[in-house]
Design a protein around this motif. Structure first.
Motif, mmCIF file in Angstrom:
data_model
loop_
_atom_site.group_PDB
_atom_site.id
_atom_site.type_symbol
_atom_site.label_atom_id
_atom_site.label_comp_id
_atom_site.label_asym_id
_atom_site.label_seq_id
_atom_site.Cartn_x
_atom_site.Cartn_y
_atom_site.Cartn_z
ATOM 1 N N LEU A 22 0.809 -1.203 0.000
ATOM 2 C CA LEU A 22 0.000 0.000 0.000
ATOM 3 C C LEU A 22 0.847 1.260 0.000
ATOM 4 C CD1 LEU A 22 -2.699 -1.167 2.586
ATOM 5 C CD2 LEU A 22 -2.952 -1.013 0.113
ATOM 6 N N THR A 23 1.891 1.279 0.837
ATOM 7 C CA THR A 23 2.726 2.474 0.921
ATOM 8 C C THR A 23 3.532 2.667 -0.366
ATOM 9 O OG1 THR A 23 4.482 1.192 2.014
ATOM 10 C CG2 THR A 23 2.914 2.350 3.430
ATOM 11 N N GLN A 24 3.947 1.565 -0.980
ATOM 12 C CA GLN A 24 4.734 1.662 -2.210
ATOM 13 C C GLN A 24 3.892 2.220 -3.347
ATOM 14 O OE1 GLN A 24 7.978 1.159 -2.516
ATOM 15 N NE2 GLN A 24 7.904 1.777 -4.678
ATOM 16 N N ILE A 25 2.650 1.768 -3.445
ATOM 17 C CA ILE A 25 1.818 2.206 -4.575
ATOM 18 C C ILE A 25 1.384 3.652 -4.414
ATOM 19 C CG2 ILE A 25 -0.461 1.502 -3.720
ATOM 20 C CD1 ILE A 25 -0.961 0.403 -6.561
ATOM 21 N N VAL A 26 1.158 4.117 -3.169
ATOM 22 C CA VAL A 26 0.796 5.526 -2.997
ATOM 23 C C VAL A 26 1.981 6.413 -3.345
ATOM 24 C CG1 VAL A 26 1.377 5.724 -0.531
ATOM 25 C CG2 VAL A 26 -0.368 7.191 -1.516
ATOM 26 N N SER A 27 3.189 5.969 -3.013
ATOM 27 C CA SER A 27 4.381 6.742 -3.374
ATOM 28 C C SER A 27 4.548 6.800 -4.885
ATOM 29 C CB SER A 27 5.631 6.112 -2.735
ATOM 30 O OG SER A 27 5.548 6.155 -1.329
ATOM 31 N N THR A 28 4.309 5.678 -5.557
ATOM 32 C CA THR A 28 4.439 5.616 -7.013
ATOM 33 C C THR A 28 3.399 6.491 -7.692
ATOM 34 O OG1 THR A 28 5.297 3.361 -6.858
ATOM 35 C CG2 THR A 28 4.467 4.077 -9.003
ATOM 36 N N ALA A 29 2.175 6.456 -7.173
ATOM 37 C CA ALA A 29 1.084 7.209 -7.788
ATOM 38 C C ALA A 29 1.288 8.709 -7.657
ATOM 39 C CB ALA A 29 -0.247 6.799 -7.165
ATOM 40 N N LEU A 30 1.821 9.146 -6.525
ATOM 41 C CA LEU A 30 1.905 10.577 -6.253
ATOM 42 C C LEU A 30 3.290 11.171 -6.511
ATOM 43 C CD1 LEU A 30 -0.188 10.736 -2.941
ATOM 44 C CD2 LEU A 30 -0.969 11.027 -5.288
ATOM 45 N N ALA A 31 4.270 10.322 -6.758
ATOM 46 C CA ALA A 31 5.647 10.796 -6.920
ATOM 47 C C ALA A 31 5.831 11.868 -7.991
ATOM 48 C CB ALA A 31 6.567 9.606 -7.202
ATOM 49 N N PRO A 32 5.125 11.798 -9.142
ATOM 50 C CA PRO A 32 5.392 12.786 -10.202
ATOM 51 C C PRO A 32 4.939 14.198 -9.877
ATOM 52 C CG PRO A 32 4.317 10.816 -11.081
ATOM 53 C CD PRO A 32 4.185 10.766 -9.593
ATOM 54 N N PHE A 33 4.161 14.369 -8.825
ATOM 55 C CA PHE A 33 3.545 15.664 -8.585
ATOM 56 C C PHE A 33 4.282 16.447 -7.507
ATOM 57 C CE2 PHE A 33 0.316 12.587 -9.908
ATOM 58 C CZ PHE A 33 0.117 13.078 -11.183
ATOM 59 N N ALA A 36 4.929 16.837 -1.369
ATOM 60 C CA ALA A 36 4.233 17.141 -0.119
ATOM 61 C C ALA A 36 4.444 15.934 0.780
ATOM 62 C CB ALA A 36 2.757 17.405 -0.355
ATOM 63 N N ALA A 37 5.673 15.812 1.263
ATOM 64 C CA ALA A 37 6.089 14.603 1.989
ATOM 65 C C ALA A 37 5.194 14.310 3.186
ATOM 66 C CB ALA A 37 7.544 14.751 2.443
ATOM 67 N N ALA A 38 4.797 15.349 3.902
ATOM 68 C CA ALA A 38 3.972 15.136 5.094
ATOM 69 C C ALA A 38 2.615 14.546 4.717
ATOM 70 C CB ALA A 38 3.785 16.447 5.855
ATOM 71 N N VAL A 39 2.045 15.040 3.617
ATOM 72 C CA VAL A 39 0.743 14.533 3.167
ATOM 73 C C VAL A 39 0.865 13.080 2.725
ATOM 74 C CG1 VAL A 39 -1.094 14.792 1.464
ATOM 75 C CG2 VAL A 39 -0.066 16.814 2.494
ATOM 76 N N VAL A 40 1.876 12.768 1.907
ATOM 77 C CA VAL A 40 2.078 11.403 1.435
ATOM 78 C C VAL A 40 2.308 10.466 2.605
ATOM 79 C CG1 VAL A 40 3.549 9.883 0.060
ATOM 80 C CG2 VAL A 40 2.944 12.153 -0.807
ATOM 81 N N SER A 41 3.112 10.887 3.564
ATOM 82 C CA SER A 41 3.386 10.060 4.737
ATOM 83 C C SER A 41 2.115 9.797 5.542
ATOM 84 C CB SER A 41 4.428 10.747 5.622
ATOM 85 O OG SER A 41 4.671 9.988 6.795
ATOM 86 N N ALA A 42 1.293 10.842 5.694
ATOM 87 C CA ALA A 42 0.044 10.676 6.442
ATOM 88 C C ALA A 42 -0.893 9.712 5.724
ATOM 89 C CB ALA A 42 -0.626 12.031 6.636
ATOM 90 N N ILE A 43 -0.926 9.794 4.387
ATOM 91 C CA ILE A 43 -1.779 8.890 3.612
ATOM 92 C C ILE A 43 -1.280 7.457 3.754
ATOM 93 C CG2 ILE A 43 -2.497 8.255 1.277
ATOM 94 C CD1 ILE A 43 -2.436 11.255 0.607
ATOM 95 N N GLN A 44 0.029 7.270 3.746
ATOM 96 C CA GLN A 44 0.590 5.934 3.918
ATOM 97 C C GLN A 44 0.215 5.361 5.283
ATOM 98 O OE1 GLN A 44 4.724 6.812 3.185
ATOM 99 N NE2 GLN A 44 4.599 6.173 1.038
ATOM 100 N N MET A 45 0.249 6.194 6.302
ATOM 101 C CA MET A 45 -0.147 5.742 7.637
ATOM 102 C C MET A 45 -1.627 5.366 7.661
ATOM 103 S SD MET A 45 1.883 8.419 10.137
ATOM 104 C CE MET A 45 1.031 7.750 11.575
ATOM 105 N N LEU A 47 -3.499 4.292 5.127
ATOM 106 C CA LEU A 47 -3.685 3.035 4.422
ATOM 107 C C LEU A 47 -3.160 1.866 5.244
ATOM 108 C CD1 LEU A 47 -2.685 4.096 0.788
ATOM 109 C CD2 LEU A 47 -4.965 3.925 1.761
ATOM 110 N N GLY A 48 -2.128 2.124 6.026
ATOM 111 C CA GLY A 48 -1.539 1.069 6.832
ATOM 112 C C GLY A 48 -2.409 0.622 7.991
ATOM 113 N N LYS A 49 -3.464 1.371 8.279
ATOM 114 C CA LYS A 49 -4.354 1.012 9.394
ATOM 115 C C LYS A 49 -5.369 -0.055 9.004
ATOM 116 C CE LYS A 49 -4.062 5.467 11.783
ATOM 117 N NZ LYS A 49 -4.824 6.658 12.250
ATOM 118 N N ALA A 50 -5.389 -0.444 7.746
ATOM 119 C CA ALA A 50 -6.316 -1.497 7.321
ATOM 120 C C ALA A 50 -6.032 -2.759 8.123
ATOM 121 C CB ALA A 50 -6.157 -1.758 5.831
#
Length: 264
Positions: A22-33, A36-45, A47-50
């Motif tokens: 989950l964390t890898q795919i969110v990084s891949t999806a959002l990397a080109p834009f 916003a490291a804090a936002v991406v990190s929060a989203i990874q967290m 998704l990790g709560k599943a």
């Protein structure tokens, strides 16, 4: 269906999906834009709560659909905003409530529109709530009406109407020798019989679904009288606004009512 088919319904796939997936795919999806490291990190967290494998599969589907929606988008045309985390919170909660991968794909389209800058926070939030309260059949009704109904445009407003061919809805006037009568017969109404495009569904079921969409503000039956074949419904401005946001259809009819065809 071939096990390697990329179009396979991800929600129904089996197998283990780790936090890394989950964390890898969110990084891949959002990397080109825009970073916003804090936002991406929060989203990874988030998704990790599943907690269950089923939840992880659905969130993985959301991220893969999002990655597909963002493919080919130029970085300068999109930006990760601070409120993207709240968008993901709302979307992930809605994803947990649906078994439909088609619906998950619609959530991904809404998120991608937010990232691309075509929708602001308010519009994105409203769209997520509306789709969350709809089932696939609601969207199918709107789709079929959009594709098969002639467009009327007055005062820069698009009117898309359809009717439900339901003999049981016809009014019988006992004072008129039992003949059917109508408050306002509109035989010249430019509308399609939606049941012709919804094989297997009954008129009363589709009427119920349309009434539910009236409650959501997507359809209306105001001032249309009683059509001589059954109840008539029309898109509201909200319905015309929402459908191109969540479905791969041709939105040109909002500017060109002569274009009646959807995208292939």
């Amino acid at each position: 269906m071939n096990a390697n088919d990329p179009k396979k319904n991800i929600v129904n796939q089996t197998g283990s999906h780790s936090l890394h997936d989950l964390t890898q795919i969110v990084s891949t999806a959002l990397a080109p834009f825009s970073p916003a490291a804090a936002v991406v990190s929060a989203i990874q967290m988030l998704l990790g709560k599943a907690s269950t494998e089923f939840e992880k599969r659905k969130l993985l589907s959301l991220m893969q659909h999002l990655q597909n929606e963002l493919a080919g988008v130029k970085a300068e045309r999109a930006q990760i905003k601070d409120d993207l985390y709240e968008v993901f919170v709302n979307a992930s909660e809605a994803v947990h409530r649906t078994p439909s991968d088609a619906k998950i794909k619609r959530f991904a389209r809404i998120i991608s529109g937010h990232i691309k800058g075509s929708t602001d926070w308010d519009s994105t939030s409203v769209a997520l709530r509306l789709v969350d309260r709809m089932d696939d059949i609601h969207i199918r009704i709107l789709n079929e009406a959009w594709l098969h109904t002639p467009v009327i445009q007055n005062d820069s407003q698009v009117k898309i109407s359809f009717y439900i061919n339901d003999p049981s809805s016809h009014v019988v006037n006992p004072a008129d020798d039992g003949k059917m009568s109508f408050a306002n017969t509109k035989s010249d109404l430019k509308a399609c019989d939606i049941l012709e495009h919804l094989k297997g569904w009954k008129a009363r079921e589709i009427t119920l679904f349309c009434n539910e969409m009236m409650a959501l503000g997507l359809l209306h039956d105001n001032d249309q009288g009683t059509f001589d074949k059954g109840p008539v419904f029309s898109f509201t401005e909200a319905g015309v606004w929402l459908l191109p946001m969540i479905e791969n259809i041709n939105s040109a009819r909002m500017n060109n009512p002569e274009d009646l065809k959807g995208d292939p």
